[in-house]
Design a protein around this motif. Structure first.
Motif, short mmCIF file in Angstrom:
data_model
loop_
_atom_site.label_atom_id
_atom_site.label_comp_id
_atom_site.label_asym_id
_atom_site.label_seq_id
_atom_site.Cartn_x
_atom_site.Cartn_y
_atom_site.Cartn_z
N TYR A 1 55.73 43.75 49.20
CA TYR A 1 55.35 44.16 47.91
C TYR A 1 55.90 43.28 46.92
CZ TYR A 1 59.75 46.84 47.90
OH TYR A 1 60.95 47.37 47.97
N LYS A 2 57.18 42.59 47.27
CA LYS A 2 57.63 41.78 46.36
C LYS A 2 57.01 40.34 46.39
CE LYS A 2 62.25 43.62 45.91
NZ LYS A 2 63.63 43.71 46.26
N LYS A 3 56.30 40.08 47.44
CA LYS A 3 55.45 38.87 47.52
C LYS A 3 54.00 39.09 47.02
CE LYS A 3 58.22 36.80 51.14
NZ LYS A 3 58.20 36.51 52.63
N GLU A 4 53.74 40.16 46.52
CA GLU A 4 52.33 40.28 46.17
C GLU A 4 51.84 39.77 44.85
OE1 GLU A 4 50.88 44.34 45.86
OE2 GLU A 4 49.07 43.83 46.92
N GLY B 1 46.35 39.56 43.08
CA GLY B 1 45.61 40.27 44.26
C GLY B 1 45.35 39.57 45.46
N SER B 2 45.34 38.18 45.40
CA SER B 2 44.78 37.23 46.08
C SER B 2 45.44 37.31 47.67
CB SER B 2 44.91 35.81 45.66
OG SER B 2 46.16 35.47 45.70
N ASN B 3 46.68 37.78 47.82
CA ASN B 3 47.25 37.75 49.04
C ASN B 3 47.47 39.49 49.39
OD1 ASN B 3 49.61 38.58 47.33
ND2 ASN B 3 50.89 37.29 48.43
N SER B 4 46.99 40.26 48.85
CA SER B 4 47.14 41.76 49.05
C SER B 4 46.84 41.97 50.54
CB SER B 4 46.34 42.54 48.07
OG SER B 4 46.84 42.36 46.77
N SER B 5 45.50 41.36 51.03
CA SER B 5 45.24 41.78 52.39
C SER B 5 46.01 41.28 53.16
CB SER B 5 43.60 41.56 52.43
OG SER B 5 42.83 42.25 51.61
N GLU B 6 46.27 40.09 53.11
CA GLU B 6 47.24 39.36 53.94
C GLU B 6 48.65 39.94 54.00
OE1 GLU B 6 49.71 34.99 53.92
OE2 GLU B 6 47.83 35.39 52.64
N LEU B 7 49.29 40.52 53.11
CA LEU B 7 50.59 41.10 53.14
C LEU B 7 50.33 42.60 54.06
CD1 LEU B 7 51.98 40.63 49.71
CD2 LEU B 7 52.93 39.61 51.73
N ARG B 8 49.26 43.09 54.15
CA ARG B 8 49.26 44.35 54.92
C ARG B 8 48.91 44.25 56.34
NH1 ARG B 8 48.68 45.03 49.50
NH2 ARG B 8 48.92 47.05 48.66
N ILE B 9 48.55 43.02 56.51
CA ILE B 9 48.17 42.79 58.11
C ILE B 9 49.28 43.36 59.02
CG2 ILE B 9 48.13 40.70 59.90
CD1 ILE B 9 46.46 39.27 57.69
N PRO B 10 50.61 43.02 58.89
CA PRO B 10 51.52 43.52 59.81
C PRO B 10 51.41 45.19 59.94
CG PRO B 10 52.59 42.11 58.32
CD PRO B 10 51.25 42.05 57.93
N TYR B 11 51.38 45.95 59.01
CA TYR B 11 51.14 47.15 59.02
C TYR B 11 49.87 47.47 59.72
CZ TYR B 11 49.30 51.85 58.14
OH TYR B 11 48.80 53.28 58.48
N TYR C 1 38.79 65.43 61.82
CA TYR C 1 38.56 63.89 61.20
C TYR C 1 39.88 63.67 60.42
CZ TYR C 1 33.46 64.55 62.28
OH TYR C 1 32.40 64.67 62.89
N TYR C 2 39.87 62.35 60.56
CA TYR C 2 41.31 61.92 59.76
C TYR C 2 40.82 60.82 58.83
CZ TYR C 2 45.53 59.75 58.58
OH TYR C 2 46.83 59.28 58.06
N LEU C 3 41.29 61.14 57.39
CA LEU C 3 41.16 59.89 56.53
C LEU C 3 42.19 59.39 56.14
CD1 LEU C 3 38.83 58.46 54.67
CD2 LEU C 3 39.50 60.35 52.93
N SER C 4 42.24 58.18 56.28
CA SER C 4 43.64 57.34 55.78
C SER C 4 43.30 56.71 54.56
CB SER C 4 44.06 56.38 56.92
OG SER C 4 44.86 55.32 56.48
N LEU C 5 44.12 57.12 53.48
CA LEU C 5 43.98 56.37 52.24
C LEU C 5 45.31 55.34 51.82
CD1 LEU C 5 42.99 59.29 50.01
CD2 LEU C 5 41.38 57.47 50.92
N ASP C 6 44.78 54.18 51.45
CA ASP C 6 45.94 53.20 50.99
C ASP C 6 45.87 53.45 49.47
OD1 ASP C 6 47.43 51.08 50.11
OD2 ASP C 6 46.70 49.60 51.21
N SER C 7 47.32 54.03 49.32
CA SER C 7 47.19 54.40 47.81
C SER C 7 48.19 53.36 47.07
CB SER C 7 48.03 55.77 47.53
OG SER C 7 49.14 55.66 48.16
N THR C 8 48.69 52.39 47.91
CA THR C 8 49.28 51.25 47.43
C THR C 8 48.56 50.08 46.92
OG1 THR C 8 49.40 49.88 49.34
CG2 THR C 8 51.09 51.72 49.08
N LEU C 9 47.13 50.14 47.58
CA LEU C 9 46.26 48.90 46.92
C LEU C 9 45.90 49.01 45.45
CD1 LEU C 9 44.75 46.80 48.73
CD2 LEU C 9 42.86 48.36 48.84
N GLY C 10 45.96 47.66 44.93
CA GLY C 10 45.59 47.72 43.62
C GLY C 10 47.08 47.89 42.68
N SER C 11 48.12 47.81 43.30
CA SER C 11 49.44 48.01 42.63
C SER C 11 50.02 46.50 42.30
CB SER C 11 50.46 48.62 43.29
OG SER C 11 50.74 48.04 44.59
#
Lengths: 555, 325
Positions: free
Chosen positions: A96-99, A103-113, A141-151
């Motif tokens: 998160y410190k590199k975000e 937001g241009s690298n937000s998706s990239e930083l989440r790739i390891p996850y 059913y399972y809904l996974s939410l990313d509550s960190t996106l947009g931070s």
């Protein structure tokens, strides 16, 4: 549909090869074996595992390989297939410190996850950066939410992310399009809790806690998902390291204490997981909580044992229009309204107010009672209660109240005296009633007290056998101190009745969440106004510094 | 909820005597409003003791601190004594002889007394052996204090430095184990109150206030204040971790007051020294401190204050290891 869902959260794997984590390389199997044994010994099965984020600590994404090892082990021991393990991302699961702030690298930083979590994916119905809807079987059913996106935005740094109305529309429409059959179950994994759990709960341990840890921006998403008819919705939250579960908006919300993390960071909360049991009729049967009990004064990365307890479900009353989800158990503590607070004695109240007036014991200023709240009034309680007649009268009336109000036996009851005056009153009432008394330090959240003052092991030992507890405190402002104490005790025994007796308590300051935990509340002085404001409503502290400050400071 | 006072909490049973204290009976039966006057409820509790004990032992009751007895308060006591034929000896209560004589009315009770030895004997008239009574009472009290405090020691997993004092310890004496036990808490308060009385008598102190500055010292200080009718000051808090939440306490320290510090356990005396400094800033004195137990010999503090304790911790528990750093 008979199903059991294990909820784990906040593993915070930091140093796998180290020595201060329960999930370290040379200990995690022993730790998990103990849990599995405790689960099987309590005749509990597990069909699904939901892990609600913070798998690794502080963005150490290299640790995902070790987390895979740990998760695989627990799945193996509980006989749960990978496709029945559900994950969602937490704020520690990317760097998160590199975000960047755009937001241009937000998706990239989440790739390891994403690379890590893909192994646990079942049949994907729809997926985007924010949410992923999976079908585990025909009815679950399972809904996974990313509550960190947009931070990444400047005002959201280190906080839950922003979510747009368009995103909410997309998520809800995707679910509706699937036409989930009636009596199915929709599990939702979301790292940050969405507004439901009140500020006053025990996770309040830093400045602006609710802004940092509650995804209030997604309140609309929560309500719209909960409006989907005919489906049992169960939300699983993490992040707060604090346990609670309740019904609200006809859905079950489960928040569980952390499962891992370093023992070097101060916390009195034990490692924990929960199992939600659903009966054949898709009703919530109960929730079993598994706690890793410490056997030492300090938090230790090995000294402890797993214990289990079954809790019933609590509800928050909502409007009549809310659809009701069937619940097989009744709430353990009745909700009480503000009006239910008893004034114990008009005579004593009169004496208290007279003494405050005569000795000028009321000060007006900025008295920061917690990280969130500031009291604008302050009573010199020492000078008030040094009047021995007032103290003796309070003790005598408290004895009568206990005698009349409580139905349990003396041996099934305990008195807890909070801080100096709670302890003084509690000890004297104890002699009169024969009920054991325990004193606890809570001011400043215990950070300025010794372990023996904030952690009463004698009390912890008898809590499982108790049916009621009477709590004494001098003044209630926001109620967060009492609430925190009660919530901590509930971890050890969820069915205890709580009766609160305070010297001074301002009726209209009490939050509903605070009252919800109490079976009775009495006070000796109800008419004295002590305004309490949220800190954000006051000017900055460098403009108006506090006269006194009980908030938690990082040292 | 049904409340009941347990005989075990309010008595010490010796080989020949059963000891109790009138203020204990008042506290348990009526509360602390009138700790210095015997009401009927307290008298009834004493009557129960007289009838409840099967063994034929003399009941010795300490009337220290009692200044008055209500009419009819002892009616059931006289009835019980005449019915059971037991001896009741009141010590430290000779000043109440005329009241007791008046309240006896027509009850068939023999009363004898000795003003120089300060006792009154009621009911069965065995010889009053004050020396024997004193010795048994002293032994029971000393054993109770020693065992109660010894049991409060809780061992750590490993040695660590105590919060307020540079002492390396393998455990800690935890007064929660006294505060949560009714008998222990109640009687320790009275034993400490007796020590305060000795102090007042010895030094002829006037303008006295008790002062406490720790969570676990506060219940003792407040109760001793009620027993001895002394004002008390609670300051939140000097120890074991020093953090003063009580922002106004300096304003409350009054010039010319003799403060007596009340605490649970004293190791290096840090909290007492801090309290002494604060009180002296306001031209007051803090020359005496009373605690349940002290580790370091009170001689060590003699130039600063007189430290008194109910029990020395040195050598009390063979498992306890304390090393001054």
């Amino acid at each position: 549909m008979l199903k059991s869902i294990l909820h784990i959260t906040d593993l915070h794997l930091n140093n796998f090869g180290g020595t201060d984590e329960h999930l370290r390389k040379r200990y995690y199997k022993e730790f998990l074996d103990g849990l599995v044994k405790c689960i099987t010994d309590s005749n509990q099965k597990v069909d699904i595992i939901v892990i609600s984020g913070d798998f690794v600590d502080k963005g150490k994404t290299d640790n995902f390989q070790y987390v895979s090892e740990i998760v695989e082990y627990i799945g193996l021991k509980l006989n749960v297939e990978k496709s029945n393990i559900c994950a969602c991302i937490g704020n520690h699961d990317y760097e998160y410190k590199k975000e960047k702030s755009d937001g241009s690298n937000s998706s990239e930083l989440r790739i390891p996850y994403k690379d890590f979590s893909i192994q646990y994916t079942a049949t994907v119905i729809v997926s985007n950066d924010r949410a992923c809807l999976e079908k585990l079987d025909s009815e679950i059913y399972y809904l996974s939410l990313d509550s960190t996106l947009g931070s990444h935005l400047p005002d959201r740094k280190g906080k839950p992310g922003n979510i747009s109305e368009e995103e909410v529309d997309i998520i809800v429409n995707d679910i509706l399009r699937e036409n989930i059959p009636e009596n199915s179950i929709l599990l939702i994994g979301c790292h940050y809790p969405i507004e439901v759990f009140p500020n006053s709960l025990g996770g309040v341990s830093e400045e602006n806690w609710s802004d940092k840890h509650q995804w209030s921006q997604a309140g609309f998403l929560r309500s719209r998902i909960n409006n989907i008819p005919g489906v049992l919705k169960i939300w699983f939250f993490g992040d707060t390291h604090f346990p609670d579960h309740l019904f609200y908006e006809s859905a079950l919300f489960v928040m569980t204490g952390r499962f891992g993390g370093s023992t070097n960071s101060e916390s009195q909360l034990s490692r924990q997981c929960k199992v939600v049991n659903i009966d054949e009729g898709s009703n919530i049967k109960n929730i079993a909580t598994y706690n890793f009990r410490m056997t030492t004064h300090e938090d230790s990365a090995m000294n402890g044992y797993w214990s289990s307890e079954v809790s019933e479900i609590r509800t928050i009353q909502t409007s009549k229009n809310d659809r009701e989800v069937p619940v097989t158990k009744t709430p353990i503590a009745p909700t009480i309204n503000f009006d239910d607070i008893d004034k114990i004695s008009d005579t004593i109240e009169k004496k208290i107010i007279e003494r405050i007036k005569n000795l000028d014991l009321y000060s007006f200023g900025r008295f920061k009672t917690s990280n969130d709240n500031t009291s604008l009034g302050w009573i010199s309680i020492n000078q008030l209660l040094n009047e021995q007649k007032i103290l003796s009268s309070i003790v005598s009336k408290s004895v009568s109240r206990i005698e009349n109000l409580l139905n349990h036996s003396v041996s099934e009851t305990a008195i807890i005296g909070l801080d100096f005056w709670g302890a003084i009153i509690g000890s004297q009432v104890s002699v009169r009633t024969g009920i054991k008394h325990f004193c606890l330090a809570t001011r400043g959240h215990g950070q300025y007290h010794s372990n023996l003052e904030i952690k009463n092991t004698l009390l912890e030992e008898i809590i499982p056998n108790l049916k009621s507890i009477v709590v004494f405190i001098d003044v209630i402002s926001s109620g967060s101190t009492v609430n925190k104490t009660i919530e901590a005790i509930k971890q050890l025994n969820g069915i205890i009745e709580f009766h609160l007796i305070s010297v001074i308590s301002n009726n209209n300051q009490l939050k509903s969440e605070f009252s919800r935990n109490l079976n009775s509340k009495g006070t000796f002085c109800l008419d004295l106004k002590i305004p309490v404001l949220n800190n954000i409503e006051l000017p900055d502290e460098d403009i108006l510094p506090p006269n006194i400050d009980f908030s938690i400071k990082s040292e | 909820m049904i409340l009941e006072t347990k005989n075990n909490d309010i008595t010490f049973v010796g080989s020949r005597y059963i000891f109790t204290r009138m203020q204990v009976l008042i506290w348990c039966s009526s509360g602390t409003n009138l700790l210095h006057s015997v009401e009927k409820k307290a008298g009834d509790l004493l009557a129960h003791l007289i009838t409840d004990f099967v063994e034929d032992k003399t009941i010795v009751i300490n009337f220290a601190g009692i200044v008055n007895i209500d009419d009819h308060a002892l009616d059931d006591v006289f009835v019980a004594l005449s019915k059971i034929g037991r001896q009741l000896i009141i010590i430290n209560g000779y000043h109440l002889l005329s009241i007791i004589d008046r309240l006896k009315k027509d009850y068939d009770i023999t009363i004898t007394s000795n003003s120089s030895e300060d006792w009154i004997s009621l009911g069965k008239q065995n010889q009053v052996l004050l020396q024997e009574i004193s010795e048994e009472r002293k032994t029971l009290k000393a054993d109770f204090i020693k065992e109660s405090i010894k049991k409060t020691f809780i061992k750590f997993d490993s040695k660590r430095r105590l919060h307020s004092t540079p002492i390396l310890a393998n455990g800690e004496y935890n007064s929660n184990l006294i505060i949560s036990e009714i008998k222990k808490f109640m009687w320790m308060c009275f034993f400490m109150a007796d020590r305060i009385q000795e102090l007042l008598d010895t030094y002829k102190l006037t303008n006295v206030k008790l002062l406490t500055a720790s969570l676990r010292g506060a219940p003792f200080a407040a109760m001793i204040g009620l027993i001895k009718k002394l004002e008390y000051e609670t300051i939140d808090h000097f120890g074991p971790k020093h953090k003063v939440f009580d922002i106004e306490f300096l304003n409350r320290i009054e010039k010319g007051t003799n403060y007596i510090y009340i605490g649970d356990f004293c190791f290096g005396g840090t909290e007492i020294k801090i309290a002494k400094t604060y009180t002296e800033m306001k031209s007051s004195k803090l020359c005496h401190a009373l605690v349940l137990g002290n580790l370091i010999d009170s001689v060590y503090f003699k130039d600063e204050f007189e430290l008194m304790s109910l029990q020395s911790l040195e050598g009390l528990n063979p498992d306890a290891e304390f090393t001054l750093l």
